[in-house]
Motif scaffolding. Structure first.
Motif, mmCIF file in Angstrom:
data_model
loop_
_atom_site.group_PDB
_atom_site.id
_atom_site.type_symbol
_atom_site.label_atom_id
_atom_site.label_comp_id
_atom_site.label_asym_id
_atom_site.label_seq_id
_atom_site.Cartn_x
_atom_site.Cartn_y
_atom_site.Cartn_z
ATOM 1 N N ASP A 25 -0.936 2.233 8.712
ATOM 2 C CA ASP A 25 -1.500 0.830 8.805
ATOM 3 C C ASP A 25 -0.356 -0.277 8.998
ATOM 4 O OD1 ASP A 25 -2.495 -1.923 7.833
ATOM 5 O OD2 ASP A 25 -4.217 -0.918 7.458
ATOM 6 N N PRO A 26 -0.553 -0.951 10.004
ATOM 7 C CA PRO A 26 0.778 -2.026 10.145
ATOM 8 C C PRO A 26 0.934 -2.993 8.997
ATOM 9 C CG PRO A 26 -1.302 -2.531 11.408
ATOM 10 C CD PRO A 26 -1.576 -1.403 10.991
ATOM 11 N N ARG A 27 0.158 -2.802 8.010
ATOM 12 C CA ARG A 27 0.279 -3.785 6.724
ATOM 13 C C ARG A 27 1.368 -2.952 5.840
ATOM 14 N NH1 ARG A 27 -5.464 -4.505 4.555
ATOM 15 N NH2 ARG A 27 -5.589 -2.365 5.224
ATOM 16 N N VAL A 28 1.465 -1.729 6.164
ATOM 17 C CA VAL A 28 2.459 -1.026 5.411
ATOM 18 C C VAL A 28 3.722 -0.671 6.251
ATOM 19 C CG1 VAL A 28 2.829 0.672 3.656
ATOM 20 C CG2 VAL A 28 0.767 -0.038 3.848
ATOM 21 N N PRO A 29 4.530 -1.284 6.553
ATOM 22 C CA PRO A 29 5.467 -0.962 7.956
ATOM 23 C C PRO A 29 6.320 0.124 7.907
ATOM 24 C CG PRO A 29 6.047 -3.080 6.931
ATOM 25 C CD PRO A 29 4.843 -2.759 6.485
ATOM 26 N N ASP A 30 6.741 0.279 6.518
ATOM 27 C CA ASP A 30 7.429 1.500 6.099
ATOM 28 C C ASP A 30 6.790 2.931 6.109
ATOM 29 O OD1 ASP A 30 6.401 1.467 3.856
ATOM 30 O OD2 ASP A 30 8.081 1.186 2.772
ATOM 31 N N GLY A 31 5.474 2.788 6.248
ATOM 32 C CA GLY A 31 4.451 4.081 6.293
ATOM 33 C C GLY A 31 4.729 4.788 4.998
ATOM 34 N N ARG A 32 5.087 4.216 4.065
ATOM 35 C CA ARG A 32 5.302 4.902 2.625
ATOM 36 C C ARG A 32 3.858 5.484 2.300
ATOM 37 N NH1 ARG A 32 6.198 2.325 -3.329
ATOM 38 N NH2 ARG A 32 6.217 4.064 -4.631
ATOM 39 N N HIS A 33 3.063 4.755 2.072
ATOM 40 C CA HIS A 33 1.492 5.339 1.791
ATOM 41 C C HIS A 33 1.233 6.692 2.678
ATOM 42 C CE1 HIS A 33 -0.214 3.305 5.204
ATOM 43 N NE2 HIS A 33 -1.299 3.883 4.934
ATOM 44 N N ALA A 34 1.474 6.647 3.839
ATOM 45 C CA ALA A 34 1.052 7.745 4.782
ATOM 46 C C ALA A 34 1.764 8.952 4.238
ATOM 47 C CB ALA A 34 1.305 7.314 6.123
ATOM 48 N N GLU A 35 3.363 8.626 3.930
ATOM 49 C CA GLU A 35 4.087 9.827 3.577
ATOM 50 C C GLU A 35 3.573 10.495 2.363
ATOM 51 O OE1 GLU A 35 7.846 8.217 3.533
ATOM 52 O OE2 GLU A 35 7.920 8.010 5.704
ATOM 53 N N GLU A 36 3.389 9.883 1.518
ATOM 54 C CA GLU A 36 3.015 10.004 0.073
ATOM 55 C C GLU A 36 1.433 10.398 -0.109
ATOM 56 O OE1 GLU A 36 4.292 7.249 -3.054
ATOM 57 O OE2 GLU A 36 6.108 7.149 -2.070
ATOM 58 N N ILE A 37 0.870 10.241 0.774
ATOM 59 C CA ILE A 37 -0.576 10.948 0.967
ATOM 60 C C ILE A 37 -0.764 12.371 1.725
ATOM 61 C CG2 ILE A 37 -3.041 10.516 1.398
ATOM 62 C CD1 ILE A 37 -2.422 7.482 0.976
ATOM 63 N N LEU A 38 -0.756 12.005 2.905
ATOM 64 C CA LEU A 38 -1.128 13.330 3.795
ATOM 65 C C LEU A 38 0.376 14.132 3.923
ATOM 66 C CD1 LEU A 38 -2.574 14.444 6.074
ATOM 67 C CD2 LEU A 38 -1.618 12.976 7.888
ATOM 68 N N LEU A 39 1.553 13.667 4.102
ATOM 69 C CA LEU A 39 2.689 14.530 4.142
ATOM 70 C C LEU A 39 2.693 15.310 2.670
ATOM 71 C CD1 LEU A 39 5.390 12.955 6.128
ATOM 72 C CD2 LEU A 39 3.678 14.488 6.791
ATOM 73 N N ARG A 40 2.512 14.573 1.620
ATOM 74 C CA ARG A 40 2.615 15.292 0.204
ATOM 75 C C ARG A 40 1.566 16.517 0.260
ATOM 76 N NH1 ARG A 40 1.338 13.274 -5.864
ATOM 77 N NH2 ARG A 40 1.927 15.064 -6.924
ATOM 78 N N LEU A 41 0.446 16.074 0.545
ATOM 79 C CA LEU A 41 -0.789 17.119 0.665
ATOM 80 C C LEU A 41 -0.334 18.373 1.457
ATOM 81 C CD1 LEU A 41 -3.912 14.843 1.217
ATOM 82 C CD2 LEU A 41 -3.279 16.173 -0.811
ATOM 83 N N ARG A 42 0.474 18.199 2.759
ATOM 84 C CA ARG A 42 0.718 19.522 3.219
ATOM 85 C C ARG A 42 1.855 20.039 2.611
ATOM 86 N NH1 ARG A 42 1.484 16.168 9.243
ATOM 87 N NH2 ARG A 42 -0.772 16.002 10.032
#
Length: 341
Positions: free
Chosen positions: A78-95
């Motif tokens: 989401d462009p509202r989270v420009p560093d992508g932190r939430h994506a890393e800590e959700i999807l990449l953590r699950l993987r």
């Protein structure tokens, strides 16, 4: 009675919720056919993060790991989270923390032109350049690429087993000529497994040469195995042979099954925030990922019926805008579900 399969639903961001919504009737259809399943929706994504500061709390991760059998995932970003932190800590953590080492990305032949391309990519899903280890200084940036033998071996064992079962060739993409340590490990394990599987026509190939060969003629390739970074690039290129990112499915799993929740299905495409909320997203990648999940669960009739419905709908001219058609996300989903047998 057998305990129902518990499936966690994570819509995520952008078009993730739109395409996941088209998979929900497929789950209900499977339930009506006698498959025991339960679903629970989790809120984790950019909206939740911006409202609460939570990405994926430890309590939620433990719940997913210990109390669910599978995850059906939309998309994050989401462009509202420009560093992508939430994506890393959700999807990449699950993987990573569910040890979903094997990311299986097939190119279904019924989607390719004249059905001539039938490639399956086995991508290592937890390490390599996506391990998120590195540093940034003034004038200098470092991203580490970490490879461990257990993860490399799990991925390659899965690829060799699949190649042996299908009687198809296997190619390892690598750059061991330059990346002598990390990709040298890949080549050592690959050569060991090749000696143990003489029935498999297996070869290593420099990744740059492989990409060139794919563009020139993809038909000789069967299975392609690669590390996280190269596997991402190769599978995205292969998506072009079957209609683009909107139709590409994937499933990630832990072949050694150290916990209950050992599988996550998601379309290859991202959250596409530029078209979110407009009904323009293609649900085919999500529906084919749902079919892969059905097959993983042992529900072969449902998997085959869903794949056939997608194939028949496309053959009849049902297409979203990215494929040259006019159907909305919901209309495409209906066109596919109308063909369930």
């Amino acid at each position: 009675m057998a305990q129902p399969i518990r499936i966690a639903l994570i819509p995520g961001d952008g078009v993730g919720g739109e395409v996941l919504a088209e998979a929900l009737p497929c789950l209900e259809w499977a339930r009506n056919r006698g498959r025991a399943l339960e679903t629970v929706t989790f809120p984790y994504g950019a909206d939740h993060y911006l409202a609460t500061g939570e990405t994926l709390p430890d309590s939620a991760f433990t719940d997913l790991r210990d109390h669910f059998d599978a995850i059906l995932f939309g998309a994050v970003g989401d462009p509202r989270v420009p560093d992508g932190r939430h994506a890393e800590e959700i999807l990449l953590r699950l993987r990573r923390d569910l040890e979903l080492t094997v990311n299986f990305r097939p190119c279904p032949p019924f989607l390719s032109v004249a059905r001539t391309v039938d490639i399956e990519v086995f991508r290592e899903n937890t390490e390599g350049s996506y391990c998120l280890q590195g540093s940034t200084e003034v004038g200098r940036a470092v991203d580490l690429s970490v490879h461990t033998e257990p993860a490399v071996r799990r991925l390659l064992q899965a690829a060799f087993a699949r190649a042996a079962s299908l009687g198809r060739p296997l190619t390892l993409a690598h750059k061991a000529n330059v990346l002598k340590h990390g990709h040298g490990l890949w080549m050592r394990v690959f050569e060991e497994l090749r000696a143990a599987h003489p029935e498999v026509n297996a070869r290593g190939m420099h990744a740059d040469a492989l990409l060139c060969a794919l563009v020139q003629d993809p038909t000789p390739f069967g299975l392609i195995a690669a590390d996280n970074y190269l596997g991402d690039l190769i599978s995205d290129l292969c998506a072009a042979f079957i209609g683009g990112m909107g139709v590409a499915p994937s499933i990630s799993f832990a072949p050694h099954r150290p916990h209950r929740c050992a599988v996550l299905a998601e379309p290859v495409h991202g959250s596409a925030p530029d078209i979110a909320g407009q009904g323009l997203a293609n649900p085919v990648g999500m529906l084919l990922s749902t079919a892969l999940l059905f097959r993983y669960l042992g529900w072969e009739p449902e998997a085959a019926a869903l794949e056939t419905a997608v194939s028949d709908a496309l053959a009849a001219g049902a297409k979203t805008r990215d494929l040259g058609g006019t159907l909305s996300t919901a209309a495409m989903g209906r066109a596919i579900r109308e063909r369930f047998s």
